[in-house]
Enzyme design. Structure first.
Site, PDB file in Angstrom:
ATOM      1  N   SER A   6      50.548   9.415  46.823  1.00 23.70           N
ATOM      2  CA  SER A   6      49.787  10.376  47.606  1.00 23.70           C
ATOM      3  C   SER A   6      50.622  11.639  47.851  1.00 23.70           C
ATOM      4  CB  SER A   6      49.343   9.694  48.901  1.00 23.70           C
ATOM      5  OG  SER A   6      48.300  10.377  49.499  1.00 23.70           O
ATOM      6  N   ASP A  14      39.270   8.319  43.343  1.00 17.24           N
ATOM      7  CA  ASP A  14      40.183   8.398  44.486  1.00 17.24           C
ATOM      8  C   ASP A  14      39.607   9.377  45.512  1.00 17.24           C
ATOM      9  OD1 ASP A  14      42.375   9.106  46.240  1.00 17.24           O
ATOM     10  OD2 ASP A  14      43.746   8.302  44.728  1.00 17.24           O
ATOM     11  N   HIS A  54      42.429   4.615  46.747  1.00 14.15           N
ATOM     12  CA  HIS A  54      43.484   5.617  46.751  1.00 14.15           C
ATOM     13  C   HIS A  54      44.772   5.027  46.210  1.00 14.15           C
ATOM     14  CE1 HIS A  54      45.847   9.006  47.792  1.00 14.15           C
ATOM     15  NE2 HIS A  54      46.347   8.540  48.914  1.00 14.15           N
TER      16      HIS A  54
END
Length: 533
Positions: free
Chosen positions: A247, A474, A502
């Site tokens: 991320s 995502d 994610h």
């Protein structure tokens, strides 16, 4: 709801710990991407900004004499956490443009040594995202025990909490009581009075950060955190950095590669961000990403007999959810405690469940209970997102997140009028989340420290092969961002997971895990364009 630019790792790994996206761009909102020239790295880079946005330029290969004491320091390791883990404190300059002349920061570091058998490959640094997620918490609760055994056998698993985060000079903003109030502020204002209350909430939050955090608030940028990672690499004795970032951790890792391409080793960037985008574009892209995730959830839900959003079409499910949000906006639900569930917390709960399809069943149950008059289940999901514990205490994730984001990029909006102008584009991106995400993108507007970063391409010319991982549906880091980053990095291979949720590594795809493990252990990147399901 404060959900803008929060990029988090999967709840499977860390119970919703990861990346918050707070709004940023030039206030005009006219340009979605930057015009690229040859600008410098930004804060703490030792380079001069030449104006506009551009390509992140590398720092000199040699360690400056003024930084040598930091690279040569010896860490004093002590046992901590679970069995096998050690912790230490590393010093870094508050201001890389004035090392040794000002205050030093103390950064928390943890490791678990390679278990063997096999030749040790060095240190593998991990970061779960955020910005604001504790890397040490991620290491000790997941990566250090949950990464594949062959990887843990060959690498010392290492984490450093970035400056301003958790154990590393954490920034602070509000008391727990004030945070409870802040998370309940209506972020879909219906009239001028509600707009004023929202603006006041953002201003109080920003003022609290200024008053509680001190000088560190101006020195928590991603560039500075990346420079801290190179100090740690040197202290650990590794010639090159090996790294897995998820991320926001992909932005941190890519920034490292851009600053130190000759010292970038095996880098995995999972759930990638595109550093060339303005904050406005990122917020709007993320709005569309969560809409894509909700569509997948709704399509799954309406096929089930117990779906609280009905058994019709995805569109009808979205309309029922919007009707529910309007209902709790007008008449909040009891939760069994003093906090009621209004629209803001209810929306946060739904957003939280979009990070991982493993949370969809929990969301269905919580929505059904809420529609029956009990908001406790949705409140629990929102609390997990905000990292609020059962005693009512908040971790510093929600403070560190805007502190980093608001330094890294200029604010998306200059004020409420800018938000109003962009509302149609956000609603087009998502009828369910658009308005809330647009107003949430105003949280950097009143920030007390001026931004030091700007959108920029990261090319990292000369770096070893880098693996960029993107998931097709995502919500938090849309797949187009992975394509964008992979297209910028000169040595990148794009690895695609065609699925939901994610990030991709460690989420059950043997294809993804095998490709990444092979790269980490053998240095062999997957072929460009490889796709997994």
């Amino acid at each position: 709801m404060d959900t803008s630019r929060l990029l988090r790792t999967s709840g499977t790994f860390l119970a919703f710990a990861g990346l918050l996206i707070s709004g940023c761009s030039s206030g005009s909102g006219d340009a979605d991407t930057a015009e690229f020239g040859t600008s410098s790295a930004g804060p703490g880079s030792g380079q001069r900004r030449t104006g506009g946005a551009g390509v992140l330029r590398p720092l000199p290969a040699a360690v400056p004499a003024a930084l040598a004491p930091y690279y040569e320091q010896k860490l004093r390791w002590r046992r901590c956490g679970a069995d096998g883990f050690e912790c230490a404190t590393m010093k870094a300059p508050l201001d890389y443009d004035r090392p040794g002349a000002g205050e030093d920061l103390e950064l928390a570091v943890s490791r678990v040594k390679a278990t063997g058998p096999g030749r040790r490959l060095g240190s593998l640094l991990v970061n779960p995202g955020g910005p604001g997620g504790s890397a040490i918490g991620y290491l000790q609760n997941w990566a250090g025990i949950g990464y594949p055994a062959p990887v843990r056998a060959r690498y010392d698993m290492v984490a450093v909490d970035p400056r301003g985060v958790a154990g590393s000079e954490p920034v602070g903003c509000l008391s727990d009581k004030d945070m409870d109030s802040y998370t309940q502020v209506d972020q879909t204002p219906d009239d001028s009075g509600e707009v004023k209350r929202l603006v006041s909430a953002y201003k109080r939050f920003a003022e609290g950060c200024r008053d509680r955090s001190g000088d560190v608030l101006g020195h928590v940028s991603t560039v500075e955190a990346a420079r801290d990672m190179d100090v740690l690499r040197g202290v650990l004795g590794d010639k090159k950095l090996s790294y897995v970032g998820a991320s926001y951790g992909t932005y941190l890792g890519a920034t490292y590669a851009g600053l130190y391409p000759g010292r970038a080793g095996r880098l995995v960037l999972d759930g990638a961000m595109d550093p060339s985008l303005t904050s406005l574009r990122m917020n709007r892209d993320q709005t569309a990403g969560f809409d894509t995730a909700f569509t997948a959830f709704a399509e799954d839900c309406v096929r089930r007999d117990d779906c609280p959003l009905g058994t019709g079409s995805e569109r009808e499910a979205a309309e029922r959810l919007q009707a529910f949000f309007r209902k709790v906006d007008a008449d909040p639900l009891p939760t069994g405690e003093r906090r009621e569930l209004g629209e803001s917390l209810a929306t946060t709960a739904v957003v939280a469940a979009m990070y991982d399809e493993g949370s969809w069943a929990q969301l269905r149950n919580a929505l059904q209970a809420a529609m029956d008059g009990d908001g406790a289940g949705l409140l629990g999901l929102a609390d997990a997102y905000y990292e609020r514990d059962s005693e009512g205490s908040y971790a510093n994730l929600m403070f560190a997140n805007p502190a980093v984001n608001c330094l890294d990029l200029p604010a998306s909006f200059g004020g409420p009028d800018d938000v109003r102008r962009e509302l149609p584009s956000f609603r087009k991106a998502s009828s369910v989340f658009g308005a809330g995400f647009a107003w949430a993108a105003m949280n950097c507007t009143y920030w007390p420290v001026k931004p030091t970063g700007a959108p920029q391409r990261i090319e990292a010319k000369g770096a070893d092969p880098i693996v960029v991982v993107g998931t097709s549906r995502d919500p938090a880091t849309p797949y187009v961002w992975a394509q964008g980053l992979a297209g910028q990095l000169s040595s990148a291979s794009l690895l695609t997971y065609e699925g939901d949720g994610h990030t991709a590594y460690g989420r059950g795809s043997d294809c993804i895990d095998t490709a990444i493990n092979t790269y980490l252990l053998e240095g062999k990147a997957p072929e460009k364009g490889k796709k997994c399901q």
